[in-house]
Design an enzyme around this catalytic site. Structure first.
Site, short mmCIF file in Angstrom:
data_model
loop_
_atom_site.label_atom_id
_atom_site.label_comp_id
_atom_site.label_asym_id
_atom_site.label_seq_id
_atom_site.Cartn_x
_atom_site.Cartn_y
_atom_site.Cartn_z
N SER A 252 0.85 -1.19 0.00
CA SER A 252 0.00 0.00 0.00
C SER A 252 0.88 1.24 0.00
O SER A 252 2.10 1.16 0.15
CB SER A 252 -0.90 0.01 1.24
OG SER A 252 -0.16 0.49 2.35
N LYS A 253 0.21 2.37 -0.15
CA LYS A 253 0.94 3.64 -0.19
C LYS A 253 1.71 3.87 1.10
O LYS A 253 2.66 4.63 1.12
CB LYS A 253 -0.06 4.78 -0.37
CG LYS A 253 -0.47 4.96 -1.80
CD LYS A 253 -1.34 6.20 -1.94
CE LYS A 253 -2.21 6.07 -3.16
NZ LYS A 253 -3.45 6.77 -3.08
N ARG A 254 1.26 3.24 2.17
CA ARG A 254 1.98 3.43 3.44
C ARG A 254 3.31 2.69 3.44
O ARG A 254 4.24 3.06 4.14
CB ARG A 254 1.11 2.95 4.61
CG ARG A 254 0.42 4.12 5.31
CD ARG A 254 -0.64 3.63 6.27
NE ARG A 254 -1.83 3.20 5.53
CZ ARG A 254 -2.38 2.00 5.62
NH1 ARG A 254 -1.86 1.07 6.39
NH2 ARG A 254 -3.45 1.71 4.91
N ASP A 255 3.40 1.62 2.65
CA ASP A 255 4.63 0.82 2.63
C ASP A 255 5.70 1.46 1.75
O ASP A 255 6.88 1.39 2.04
CB ASP A 255 4.37 -0.58 2.05
CG ASP A 255 3.35 -1.34 2.87
OD1 ASP A 255 3.41 -1.24 4.09
OD2 ASP A 255 2.50 -2.02 2.26
N ALA A 256 5.27 2.02 0.66
CA ALA A 256 6.24 2.51 -0.32
C ALA A 256 5.53 3.44 -1.28
O ALA A 256 4.31 3.47 -1.34
CB ALA A 256 6.81 1.33 -1.11
#
Ligand code: GLU
Length: 513
Positions: A252-256
């Site tokens: 997800s956008k939170r990971d990368a």
């Protein structure tokens, strides 16, 4: 069989890592079999589709190096390639299915559909459309019409059948049709839904293989049944595993960063990103994770895609980028880093044209020290300005030795006196001097001149250290700090060589006492 594969993005956002991977696999499968790769824009969701998203997707695809044989901007015999321009085709197929009884009109309002779903759930059954209008008579339909209701069109799902989707990645996927809804093919406003438009287009565009994310697996089953209702041969499906973040959940956008264009803007080598994304689920061979697109095409098969989710590993991605940077010929590397250095104001635009050798030398000094182009400006800026910002480590190195000021004065005097003419065209205007870093044996490379070579610089400095009674290993710290404003970077004599005499003297004297 003619091999034809497509990438079919919805223009509702930028191209993400997962979309790029799907596009790459379809492209590679087409190229591997001498087939055609086409791009189809699935823009039937008029509210969420935007021209800006479309541009970002096209740019993202082009940036990673993908070219399509048919589609937007390329044209082709099977167009139009925008679903919003194919509505008449969907209407014709819808009518055909309606006539054959494979689809039916449903007049239920969204509230009624929801109510039916809830009632099923309360009875402990699978919550889905309760099929309330599956068997309406013509008279009942006419009544709804007269009441001003608009019908959607639903697929008449077989009620009790085991079906098997032979999947190139997952193997045989068995599903009971009771698990599947009488799904909506055409909405009440006349717009086709994804599953319906997709099948109509894949058929019309003669798609032979559909490779896409595993979130579409159940869609694959629904689509297969729709092909059957149309008495048509379905394409071969390959549903590829998810890309996972570090936690093991879907990336997800939170990971990368997931937007492909962000990687372009950060200065990733596009070939490296292509390469890394390709490894997310597919392996070139056991011991190699760096390969070109051409090499990939030689070996790629859809069946070769792994079954388990692939973990996105930022460190591995950076390492692959670094390998590409190191393998890039220096002139090409200069061309690629130029926009980043100019945008950051790290290298004056004029330097690229007026002092190409200096720039090439400076870039060469960092070729082993960066993984992406975007890292270079901050590292290289010291070469081009005497107005240095000292980082903490450099400031400490200047203060650490009591004699540092005197040492710097002595080094400056010695360099000035030594017969080591300036190495590059600085403010003295000798713009024609060629200057390449000396080869490793210390001799100047062809055409190189003054501060004749790094070996001479080293010899002069070592000798001076002896005379000063200073340890050479100590002396280098304040020199490097004064010359570069940092304690990292290329070897000290490469630094001096790059700067040339005048700049060295100015910077040393700025901290001399
Ligand atoms: N528009 C669909 C998506 O972006 C395409 C899926 C497919 O390839 O069939 O997910």
């Amino acid at each position: 069989m003619t091999v034809r594969l497509r990438f079919a993005p919805s223009p509702t956002g930028p191209l993400h890592i997962g979309g790029a991977r799907t596009a790459i696999y379809n492209w590679a499968a087409a190229r591997a079999q001498g087939g055609t790769f086409l791009l189809r824009i699935e823009d039937t969701d008029r509210e969420r589709s935007t021209a800006a998203s479309l541009q970002m997707i096209l740019e993202g695809l082009r940036w990673v190096g993908l070219r399509w044989d048919e589609g937007p901007e390329a044209g082709g015999e099977h167009g139009p390639y925008f679903q919003s321009e194919r509505l008449d085709r969907y209407a014709a197929t819808a009518q055909q299915l309606l006539d054959a009884g494979a689809a039916y009109r449903c007049y239920a309002t969204p509230e009624e559909v929801e109510e039916g779903r809830r009632a099923l759930q309360e009875r402990g059954e699978r919550p889905m459309y309760d099929r309330r209008h599956r068997d309406l008579t013509d008279a009942q339909c006419a009544e709804f019409e007269a009441a001003g209701r608009r019908a959607s069109l639903r697929f008449r799902m077989p009620l009790d059948e085991r079906v098997v989707l032979p999947d190139l990645c997952k193997g045989d996927v068995e599903v009971h049709t009771a698990e599947l809804d009488d799904w909506v093919m055409v909405r009440a406003d006349g717009m086709p839904t994804y599953n319906f438009a997709c099948v109509v287009d894949d058929l019309a565009m003669q798609i032979s293989h559909v490779v896409r994310g595993e979130e579409h697996l159940m869609n694959g089953v629904k689509q297969m049944l729709l092909y059957r209702a149309l008495s048509a041969e379905p394409p071969r499906f390959g549903h590829i595993p998810l890309i996972l973040g570090p936690s093991g959940k879907k990336l997800s956008k939170r990971d990368a960063q997931t937007n492909i264009l962000d990687y372009r803007d950060r200065g990733f080598p596009p070939e490296a990103l292509f390469n890394y994304i390709s490894t997310l689920g597919w392996g070139f061979s056991g011991d190699r994770d760096v390969f070109s697109a051409d090499e990939m095409v030689e070996r790629f098969t859809v069946e070769g895609i792994g079954k388990a989710g692939a973990k996105f590993d930022e460190q591995k991605m950076m390492a692959i980028c670094g390998q590409y940077v190191r393998a890039t010929p220096i002139d090409e590397l200069v061309r690629r880093v130029r926009p980043f250095c100019e945008a950051a104001g790290a290298v004056p635009a004029a330097a690229f044209d007026a002092h190409p050798d200096l720039v090439a030398n400076a870039v060469a000094c960092y070729q082993e020290r960066i993984d992406i182009y975007g890292e270079l400006p901050a590292k290289i800026a010291w070469v081009f300005t005497d107005d240095l910002t000292m980082d903490d480590a450099a400031a400490k190195n200047l203060r650490k030795y009591e004699a540092a000021g005197a040492w710097l004065a002595a080094v400056a005097d010695r360099l000035e006196a030594a017969d080591l003419p300036p190495s590059y065209p600085d403010d003295r205007g000798d713009a024609d001097r060629a200057c390449r870093l000396p080869s490793s044996d210390g001799s100047p490379a062809a055409g190189s001149t003054p501060f004749a070579n790094t070996a001479d610089l080293e010899q002069v400095t070592r000798q001076l250290a002896d005379e000063l009674g200073a340890k050479f290993g100590h002396l280098v710290h304040p020199i490097r700090a004064a010359l570069t404003g940092t304690n990292k970077g290329p070897g000290l004599f490469d630094v001096m060589f790059l700067l040339g005499k005048q700049r060295c003297l100015r910077r040393l004297r700025a901290h001399a006492s």
